[in-house]
Design a protein around this motif. Structure first.
Motif, PDB file in Angstrom:
ATOM      1  N   ALA A   1      28.654 -15.321  30.761  1.00 57.13           N
ATOM      2  CA  ALA A   1      28.047 -16.153  29.958  1.00 57.13           C
ATOM      3  C   ALA A   1      26.783 -15.948  29.117  1.00 57.13           C
ATOM      4  O   ALA A   1      26.661 -16.416  28.268  1.00 57.13           O
ATOM      5  CB  ALA A   1      27.893 -17.410  30.930  1.00 57.13           C
ATOM      6  N   PHE A   2      25.794 -15.259  29.921  1.00 57.79           N
ATOM      7  CA  PHE A   2      24.532 -14.587  29.256  1.00 57.79           C
ATOM      8  C   PHE A   2      25.093 -13.781  27.957  1.00 57.79           C
ATOM      9  O   PHE A   2      24.320 -14.223  27.201  1.00 57.79           O
ATOM     10  CB  PHE A   2      23.854 -13.674  30.054  1.00 57.79           C
ATOM     11  CG  PHE A   2      23.027 -14.363  31.159  1.00 57.79           C
ATOM     12  CD1 PHE A   2      22.332 -15.623  31.114  1.00 57.79           C
ATOM     13  CD2 PHE A   2      23.040 -13.768  32.591  1.00 57.79           C
ATOM     14  CE1 PHE A   2      21.900 -16.253  32.070  1.00 57.79           C
ATOM     15  CE2 PHE A   2      22.294 -14.512  33.540  1.00 57.79           C
ATOM     16  CZ  PHE A   2      21.677 -15.867  33.354  1.00 57.79           C
ATOM     17  N   THR A   3      26.118 -12.912  28.149  1.00 58.39           N
ATOM     18  CA  THR A   3      26.621 -12.326  26.876  1.00 58.39           C
ATOM     19  C   THR A   3      26.777 -13.056  25.831  1.00 58.39           C
ATOM     20  O   THR A   3      26.369 -12.989  24.553  1.00 58.39           O
ATOM     21  CB  THR A   3      27.645 -11.319  27.147  1.00 58.39           C
ATOM     22  OG1 THR A   3      26.939 -10.234  28.324  1.00 58.39           O
ATOM     23  CG2 THR A   3      28.064 -10.540  26.239  1.00 58.39           C
ATOM     24  N   THR A   4      27.867 -14.142  26.078  1.00 58.70           N
ATOM     25  CA  THR A   4      28.134 -15.036  25.211  1.00 58.70           C
ATOM     26  C   THR A   4      26.970 -15.859  24.509  1.00 58.70           C
ATOM     27  O   THR A   4      27.169 -15.896  23.315  1.00 58.70           O
ATOM     28  CB  THR A   4      29.210 -16.092  25.761  1.00 58.70           C
ATOM     29  OG1 THR A   4      30.204 -15.506  26.307  1.00 58.70           O
ATOM     30  CG2 THR A   4      29.616 -17.235  24.728  1.00 58.70           C
ATOM     31  N   SER A   5      26.178 -16.307  25.175  1.00 57.01           N
ATOM     32  CA  SER A   5      24.921 -17.074  24.683  1.00 57.01           C
ATOM     33  C   SER A   5      24.048 -16.334  24.033  1.00 57.01           C
ATOM     34  O   SER A   5      24.105 -16.773  22.984  1.00 57.01           O
ATOM     35  CB  SER A   5      24.046 -17.629  25.762  1.00 57.01           C
ATOM     36  OG  SER A   5      24.821 -18.773  26.736  1.00 57.01           O
ATOM     37  N   LEU A   6      24.029 -15.063  24.418  1.00 55.74           N
ATOM     38  CA  LEU A   6      23.213 -14.162  23.325  1.00 55.74           C
ATOM     39  C   LEU A   6      23.581 -13.847  22.215  1.00 55.74           C
ATOM     40  O   LEU A   6      23.125 -14.042  21.090  1.00 55.74           O
ATOM     41  CB  LEU A   6      22.817 -12.788  24.247  1.00 55.74           C
ATOM     42  CG  LEU A   6      21.829 -12.786  25.335  1.00 55.74           C
ATOM     43  CD1 LEU A   6      21.794 -11.480  25.889  1.00 55.74           C
ATOM     44  CD2 LEU A   6      20.349 -13.266  25.022  1.00 55.74           C
ATOM     45  N   SER A   7      25.080 -13.896  22.193  1.00 53.66           N
ATOM     46  CA  SER A   7      25.569 -13.485  21.002  1.00 53.66           C
ATOM     47  C   SER A   7      25.584 -14.656  20.015  1.00 53.66           C
ATOM     48  O   SER A   7      25.315 -14.550  18.784  1.00 53.66           O
ATOM     49  CB  SER A   7      27.280 -13.381  21.267  1.00 53.66           C
ATOM     50  OG  SER A   7      27.240 -12.058  21.872  1.00 53.66           O
ATOM     51  N   LYS A   8      25.660 -15.786  20.408  1.00 53.87           N
ATOM     52  CA  LYS A   8      25.750 -17.077  19.887  1.00 53.87           C
ATOM     53  C   LYS A   8      24.164 -17.227  19.074  1.00 53.87           C
ATOM     54  O   LYS A   8      24.118 -17.675  17.844  1.00 53.87           O
ATOM     55  CB  LYS A   8      25.986 -18.429  20.522  1.00 53.87           C
ATOM     56  CG  LYS A   8      27.367 -18.592  20.892  1.00 53.87           C
ATOM     57  CD  LYS A   8      27.791 -19.656  21.708  1.00 53.87           C
ATOM     58  CE  LYS A   8      29.166 -19.827  22.257  1.00 53.87           C
ATOM     59  NZ  LYS A   8      29.516 -20.718  23.037  1.00 53.87           N
ATOM     60  N   LEU A   9      23.127 -16.864  19.927  1.00 52.70           N
ATOM     61  CA  LEU A   9      21.914 -17.011  19.347  1.00 52.70           C
ATOM     62  C   LEU A   9      21.581 -15.982  18.440  1.00 52.70           C
ATOM     63  O   LEU A   9      20.948 -16.324  17.333  1.00 52.70           O
ATOM     64  CB  LEU A   9      20.727 -16.737  20.628  1.00 52.70           C
ATOM     65  CG  LEU A   9      20.793 -17.879  21.682  1.00 52.70           C
ATOM     66  CD1 LEU A   9      19.992 -17.474  22.600  1.00 52.70           C
ATOM     67  CD2 LEU A   9      20.187 -18.966  21.173  1.00 52.70           C
ATOM     68  N   GLU A  10      22.319 -14.806  18.479  1.00 50.63           N
ATOM     69  CA  GLU A  10      22.000 -13.754  17.474  1.00 50.63           C
ATOM     70  C   GLU A  10      22.430 -14.096  16.150  1.00 50.63           C
ATOM     71  O   GLU A  10      22.091 -13.713  14.990  1.00 50.63           O
ATOM     72  CB  GLU A  10      22.507 -12.373  17.950  1.00 50.63           C
ATOM     73  CG  GLU A  10      21.809 -11.782  19.103  1.00 50.63           C
ATOM     74  CD  GLU A  10      22.160 -10.718  19.619  1.00 50.63           C
ATOM     75  OE1 GLU A  10      23.371 -10.484  19.898  1.00 50.63           O
ATOM     76  OE2 GLU A  10      21.339  -9.589  19.923  1.00 50.63           O
ATOM     77  N   SER A  11      23.614 -14.666  16.269  1.00 54.66           N
ATOM     78  CA  SER A  11      24.577 -14.894  15.009  1.00 54.66           C
ATOM     79  C   SER A  11      24.532 -16.458  14.575  1.00 54.66           C
ATOM     80  O   SER A  11      24.833 -16.755  13.290  1.00 54.66           O
ATOM     81  CB  SER A  11      26.152 -14.753  15.325  1.00 54.66           C
ATOM     82  OG  SER A  11      26.395 -15.617  16.318  1.00 54.66           O
ATOM     83  N   SER A  12      23.824 -17.358  15.197  1.00 50.44           N
ATOM     84  CA  SER A  12      23.794 -18.687  14.854  1.00 50.44           C
ATOM     85  C   SER A  12      22.956 -19.005  13.588  1.00 50.44           C
ATOM     86  O   SER A  12      21.799 -18.585  13.662  1.00 50.44           O
ATOM     87  CB  SER A  12      23.421 -19.642  16.021  1.00 50.44           C
ATOM     88  OG  SER A  12      23.456 -20.875  15.582  1.00 50.44           O
ATOM     89  N   THR A  13      23.277 -19.871  12.838  1.00 52.60           N
ATOM     90  CA  THR A  13      22.379 -20.312  11.522  1.00 52.60           C
ATOM     91  C   THR A  13      22.287 -21.715  11.622  1.00 52.60           C
ATOM     92  O   THR A  13      21.402 -22.405  11.085  1.00 52.60           O
ATOM     93  CB  THR A  13      22.923 -20.084  10.325  1.00 52.60           C
ATOM     94  OG1 THR A  13      24.363 -20.373  10.134  1.00 52.60           O
ATOM     95  CG2 THR A  13      22.901 -18.424  10.053  1.00 52.60           C
ATOM     96  N   ASP A  14      23.162 -22.323  12.734  1.00 53.71           N
ATOM     97  CA  ASP A  14      23.117 -23.902  13.163  1.00 53.71           C
ATOM     98  C   ASP A  14      22.013 -23.925  14.463  1.00 53.71           C
ATOM     99  O   ASP A  14      22.303 -23.467  15.342  1.00 53.71           O
ATOM    100  CB  ASP A  14      24.554 -24.104  13.314  1.00 53.71           C
ATOM    101  CG  ASP A  14      24.656 -25.444  13.742  1.00 53.71           C
ATOM    102  OD1 ASP A  14      23.707 -26.140  13.703  1.00 53.71           O
ATOM    103  OD2 ASP A  14      25.631 -25.923  14.414  1.00 53.71           O
ATOM    104  N   SER A  15      21.103 -24.958  14.197  1.00 55.54           N
ATOM    105  CA  SER A  15      20.195 -25.261  14.953  1.00 55.54           C
ATOM    106  C   SER A  15      20.842 -26.045  16.533  1.00 55.54           C
ATOM    107  O   SER A  15      20.472 -25.711  17.485  1.00 55.54           O
ATOM    108  CB  SER A  15      19.100 -26.161  14.569  1.00 55.54           C
ATOM    109  OG  SER A  15      19.554 -27.391  14.329  1.00 55.54           O
TER     110      SER A  15
END
Length: 144
Positions: free
Chosen positions: A47-61
Motif C-alpha cells: 500500500a505504501f508503494t502504491t501511495s508513493l507511486s500516486k504521489l510521484e505521478s499525480s497532477t491532481d490535488s
C-alpha cells in the motif's frame, strides 16, 4: 529513566522487557504476534508503494490528498501495532511518516521526506524480520 536508558530502548530492535510484559512471558504468543505483524506488513508495504507511486505521478490535488490519507492511515496502523510489540524503531519511524503525510500546506507536501521515512521504515521492519526469532530465543533462555 536516564537519557542513556531511553536512547538504548529506542535503538533496540525489540524492547523485550515491554514486549514480554504485554504477553505475560508467553514467548510463543509473542512470536506469533510478531509473525502476524510481519504478515500484515506485506500488505501495508504494498500500500505504501502504491501511495508513493500516486504521489510521484499525480497532477491532481484530490488524488494526492487521497494517497496521503492512505499513507497516513497505514503509517498509523503500523505505528500502533509496532508500539504494542516493543518494536520501538519501527513505531518511531512510522510516526514520522504519519506526521509527514499529515503535513500538507496548500496542497504541498515533502515527497522526499515521505520517501525517506518509507525507506527507513522498510529497513527497520526488515531488521525485525531477520532478527526477531533469535532475539526471542536468547531472551527466553536468559530468563528461564
Amino acid at each position: 529513566a536516564s537519557k542513556a536508558a531511553v536512547m538504548s530502548k529506542e535503538n533496540m530492535i525489540i524492547d523485550m522487557e515491554m514486549a514480554v510484559a504485554q504477553v505475560d512471558d508467553d514467548y510463543e504468543f509473542l512470536k506469533q504476534l510478531i509473525d502476524d505483524f510481519l504478515e500484515d506488513w506485506e500488505t501495508r508495504s504494498a500500500a505504501f508503494t502504491t501511495s508513493l507511486s500516486k504521489l510521484e505521478s499525480s497532477t491532481d490535488s484530490k488524488a494526492s490528498e487521497a494517497a496521503l490519507e492512505s499513507l497516513r492511515k497505514d503509517a498509523h496502523a503500523v505505528k500502533g501495532s509496532a508500539l504494542n510489540l516493543g518494536l520501538n524503531r519501527v513505531s518511531s519511524v512510522a510516526k514520522l511518516l504519519e506526521l509527514q503525510a499529515k503535513n500538507v500546506k496548500d496542497g504541498n507536501f515533502d515527497l522526499a521526506k515521505i520517501k525517506e521515512y518509507t525507506k527507513s521504515l522498510r529497513t527497520h521492519v526488515e531488521e525485525v524480520n531477520k532478527e526477531h526469532e533469535a532475539i526471542l530465543k536468547a531472551h527466553e533462555q536468559q530468563n528461564s
